[in-house]
Design a protein around this motif. Structure first.
Motif, mmCIF file in Angstrom:
data_model
loop_
_atom_site.group_PDB
_atom_site.id
_atom_site.type_symbol
_atom_site.label_atom_id
_atom_site.label_comp_id
_atom_site.label_asym_id
_atom_site.label_seq_id
_atom_site.Cartn_x
_atom_site.Cartn_y
_atom_site.Cartn_z
ATOM 1 N N ARG A 1 7.903 -14.867 30.383
ATOM 2 C CA ARG A 1 7.341 -13.614 29.902
ATOM 3 C C ARG A 1 7.978 -12.459 30.671
ATOM 4 O O ARG A 1 8.729 -12.674 31.630
ATOM 5 C CB ARG A 1 5.819 -13.585 29.995
ATOM 6 C CG ARG A 1 5.228 -13.601 31.366
ATOM 7 C CD ARG A 1 3.697 -13.558 31.299
ATOM 8 N NE ARG A 1 3.165 -12.339 30.720
ATOM 9 C CZ ARG A 1 2.520 -12.277 29.555
ATOM 10 N NH1 ARG A 1 2.347 -13.364 28.835
ATOM 11 N NH2 ARG A 1 2.047 -11.125 29.105
ATOM 12 N N TYR A 2 7.662 -11.248 30.239
ATOM 13 C CA TYR A 2 8.225 -10.044 30.846
ATOM 14 C C TYR A 2 7.153 -9.306 31.643
ATOM 15 O O TYR A 2 5.955 -9.487 31.428
ATOM 16 C CB TYR A 2 8.766 -9.111 29.758
ATOM 17 C CG TYR A 2 9.889 -9.691 28.942
ATOM 18 C CD1 TYR A 2 11.209 -9.585 29.360
ATOM 19 C CD2 TYR A 2 9.630 -10.345 27.739
ATOM 20 C CE1 TYR A 2 12.249 -10.114 28.604
ATOM 21 C CE2 TYR A 2 10.663 -10.882 26.974
ATOM 22 C CZ TYR A 2 11.967 -10.765 27.414
ATOM 23 O OH TYR A 2 12.990 -11.297 26.665
ATOM 24 N N PHE A 3 7.599 -8.448 32.565
ATOM 25 C CA PHE A 3 6.672 -7.560 33.260
ATOM 26 C C PHE A 3 7.316 -6.194 33.430
ATOM 27 O O PHE A 3 8.542 -6.050 33.385
ATOM 28 C CB PHE A 3 6.212 -8.147 34.599
ATOM 29 C CG PHE A 3 7.289 -8.384 35.625
ATOM 30 C CD1 PHE A 3 7.543 -7.456 36.628
ATOM 31 C CD2 PHE A 3 8.031 -9.559 35.615
ATOM 32 C CE1 PHE A 3 8.518 -7.684 37.587
ATOM 33 C CE2 PHE A 3 9.010 -9.801 36.576
ATOM 34 C CZ PHE A 3 9.253 -8.859 37.565
ATOM 35 N N ALA A 4 6.473 -5.171 33.621
ATOM 36 C CA ALA A 4 6.951 -3.790 33.668
ATOM 37 C C ALA A 4 6.723 -3.120 35.008
ATOM 38 O O ALA A 4 7.296 -2.059 35.269
ATOM 39 C CB ALA A 4 6.262 -2.959 32.580
ATOM 40 N N ASN A 5 5.900 -3.710 35.859
ATOM 41 C CA ASN A 5 5.522 -3.043 37.103
ATOM 42 C C ASN A 5 5.930 -3.875 38.317
ATOM 43 O O ASN A 5 6.983 -3.647 38.902
ATOM 44 C CB ASN A 5 4.016 -2.769 37.100
ATOM 45 C CG ASN A 5 3.576 -1.906 38.258
ATOM 46 O OD1 ASN A 5 4.208 -0.894 38.563
ATOM 47 N ND2 ASN A 5 2.497 -2.300 38.923
ATOM 48 N N ILE A 6 5.118 -4.851 38.691
ATOM 49 C CA ILE A 6 5.372 -5.670 39.877
ATOM 50 C C ILE A 6 4.905 -7.096 39.614
ATOM 51 O O ILE A 6 3.840 -7.312 39.025
ATOM 52 C CB ILE A 6 4.643 -5.101 41.116
ATOM 53 C CG1 ILE A 6 5.263 -3.759 41.536
ATOM 54 C CG2 ILE A 6 4.680 -6.078 42.296
ATOM 55 C CD1 ILE A 6 4.573 -3.086 42.723
ATOM 56 N N ALA A 7 5.698 -8.055 40.053
ATOM 57 C CA ALA A 7 5.278 -9.456 40.099
ATOM 58 C C ALA A 7 5.081 -9.831 41.559
ATOM 59 O O ALA A 7 5.921 -9.512 42.400
ATOM 60 C CB ALA A 7 6.331 -10.359 39.463
ATOM 61 N N SER A 8 3.965 -10.491 41.865
ATOM 62 C CA SER A 8 3.690 -10.894 43.245
ATOM 63 C C SER A 8 3.374 -12.376 43.303
ATOM 64 O O SER A 8 2.729 -12.929 42.407
ATOM 65 C CB SER A 8 2.526 -10.095 43.832
ATOM 66 O OG SER A 8 2.899 -8.747 44.057
ATOM 67 N N ILE A 9 3.820 -12.988 44.379
ATOM 68 C CA ILE A 9 3.664 -14.423 44.582
ATOM 69 C C ILE A 9 2.971 -14.647 45.910
ATOM 70 O O ILE A 9 3.388 -14.105 46.939
ATOM 71 C CB ILE A 9 5.042 -15.132 44.580
ATOM 72 C CG1 ILE A 9 5.687 -15.049 43.187
ATOM 73 C CG2 ILE A 9 4.914 -16.584 45.013
ATOM 74 C CD1 ILE A 9 6.573 -13.853 42.975
ATOM 75 N N GLY A 10 1.874 -15.421 45.896
ATOM 76 C CA GLY A 10 1.166 -15.721 47.136
ATOM 77 C C GLY A 10 -0.194 -15.061 47.181
ATOM 78 O O GLY A 10 -0.994 -15.174 46.248
ATOM 79 N N PHE A 11 -0.456 -14.352 48.273
ATOM 80 C CA PHE A 11 -1.775 -13.772 48.519
ATOM 81 C C PHE A 11 -2.222 -12.841 47.390
ATOM 82 O O PHE A 11 -3.381 -12.850 46.980
ATOM 83 C CB PHE A 11 -1.753 -13.023 49.850
ATOM 84 C CG PHE A 11 -3.098 -12.488 50.272
ATOM 85 C CD1 PHE A 11 -4.161 -13.339 50.493
ATOM 86 C CD2 PHE A 11 -3.284 -11.127 50.456
ATOM 87 C CE1 PHE A 11 -5.404 -12.850 50.885
ATOM 88 C CE2 PHE A 11 -4.514 -10.629 50.856
ATOM 89 C CZ PHE A 11 -5.580 -11.490 51.066
ATOM 90 N N ALA A 12 -1.297 -12.030 46.862
ATOM 91 C CA ALA A 12 -1.662 -11.072 45.809
ATOM 92 C C ALA A 12 -2.160 -11.772 44.556
ATOM 93 O O ALA A 12 -2.983 -11.222 43.817
ATOM 94 C CB ALA A 12 -0.477 -10.176 45.475
ATOM 95 N N GLY A 13 -1.671 -12.988 44.296
ATOM 96 C CA GLY A 13 -2.145 -13.730 43.134
ATOM 97 C C GLY A 13 -3.618 -14.058 43.232
ATOM 98 O O GLY A 13 -4.371 -13.933 42.261
#
Length: 311
Positions: free
Chosen positions: A143-155
């Motif tokens: 899929r696509y994203f327009a702002n920020i992708a976060s992996i780890g704690f932010a999820g």
């Protein structure tokens, strides 16, 4: 109806703000003689389907009434459809969600009358999009994203914040504090630009724009149209160290912390043998492993910010 704005409204966005604020916005649109059509989402994924349908019916201007998650769905519709080049579809957003982070970078007004004025003669830029391949229920998905992708704690924080009825910055701070006790860094393998990182990582943010988590500045120097991700890697931190640096997350100065490194890249891969969560644009989407790449200037978006080489 080529000149009309096609409004895609998420009525439950921001704990019901979408349906509460639409009548006033609609009145102001009518009073300003702005031609528009309205479409309401019912469930997850509807905004993607509606965006594709609107474009197939001639839409060249789409306005989201919702939060970053609804915007994400519309962006996926714009980039998935085959009727028109994505850069010919102008996207704007009247923010009524939980975090409302994308509009902060673009400096789109949240006041109703000021926002409607931006639709009369819209200023715009061409911004990048991110494309992410990841695991969802054991199946490799894109899929696509327009702002920020976060992996780890932010999820984890994102999952908790989206269950909150408070909205805005406070929902993310409370979710962050609730998540601290149980969370542990994960062993990640991150590869990009001939750089190889293999160690315990607290969080990785892949930034097109500047803000996530209700105003936390994970990509303080990010420029949404420069063709590069701003990559922020937070290494293993104790919980109290995170608490001490919360205010620095909102100012962006946390990137000066010795456990934080920043990079720029067009693509990267992140792998782990652990169950590590991923969020994009404020919504939990799945798990590692992931491949992430930039799609340069794929989106035409309203913008009232001026970007320079420093973001």
């Amino acid at each position: 109806m080529v000149d009309a704005w096609f409004f895609i409204i998420n009525p439950v966005s921001g704990g019901g703000k979408g349906i509460k604020k639409w009548p006033k916005l609609k009145r102001v649109l009518i009073n300003n003689n702005i031609e528009f059509k309205e479409f309401f989402t019912i469930g997850n994924g509807d905004a993607t389907k509606l965006a594709i349908e609107c474009i197939s019916n001639g839409a060249e201007k789409i306005c989201v009434v919702g939060g970053d998650g609804t915007l994400n769905e519309v962006v996926n519709g714009v980039l998935q459809q085959k009727h028109k080049p994505s850069e010919e579809i102008l996207i704007s957003m009247f923010a009524v969600g939980t975090g409302n982070d994308w509009v902060k970078t673009m400096k789109i007004p949240t006041n109703t009358k000021a926002f409607v004025n931006t639709l009369k003669d819209p200023q715009y830029i061409f911004q990048d999009s991110g494309k992410i391949s990841f695991q969802k229920d054991g199946v490799q998905t894109e899929r696509y994203f327009a702002n920020i992708a976060s992996i780890g704690f932010a999820g984890i924080v994102t999952k908790k914040a989206n269950l909150s009825l408070k909205g805005g910055k406070i929902s993310y701070i409370l979710a962050l504090l609730k998540s601290l006790r149980a969370y542990r860094s994960s062993r990640l393998k991150i590869t990009f630009n001939d750089i190889y990182i293999y160690e315990n990582i607290y969080n990785v943010s892949v930034c097109i724009c500047k803000y996530a988590g209700g105003g936390m500045k994970f990509g303080p120097a990010a420029n949404p149209g420069d063709g590069l991700f701003d990559l922020t890697v937070i290494k293993d931190l104790p919980a109290m160290e995170v608490v001490r640096n919360i205010l620095f997350l909102f100012s962006g100065s946390f990137i000066k912390h010795p456990k934080v490194n920043t990079y720029r890249t067009e693509k990267l891969s992140i792998e782990s043998k652990e169950n590590v969560l991923i969020e994009t644009d404020g919504e939990f989407i799945g798990n590692l492993n992931a491949e992430i790449s930039i799609v340069k200037q794929a989106l035409k978006v309203t913008c009232y910010n001026e970007f320079n080489d420093e973001g």
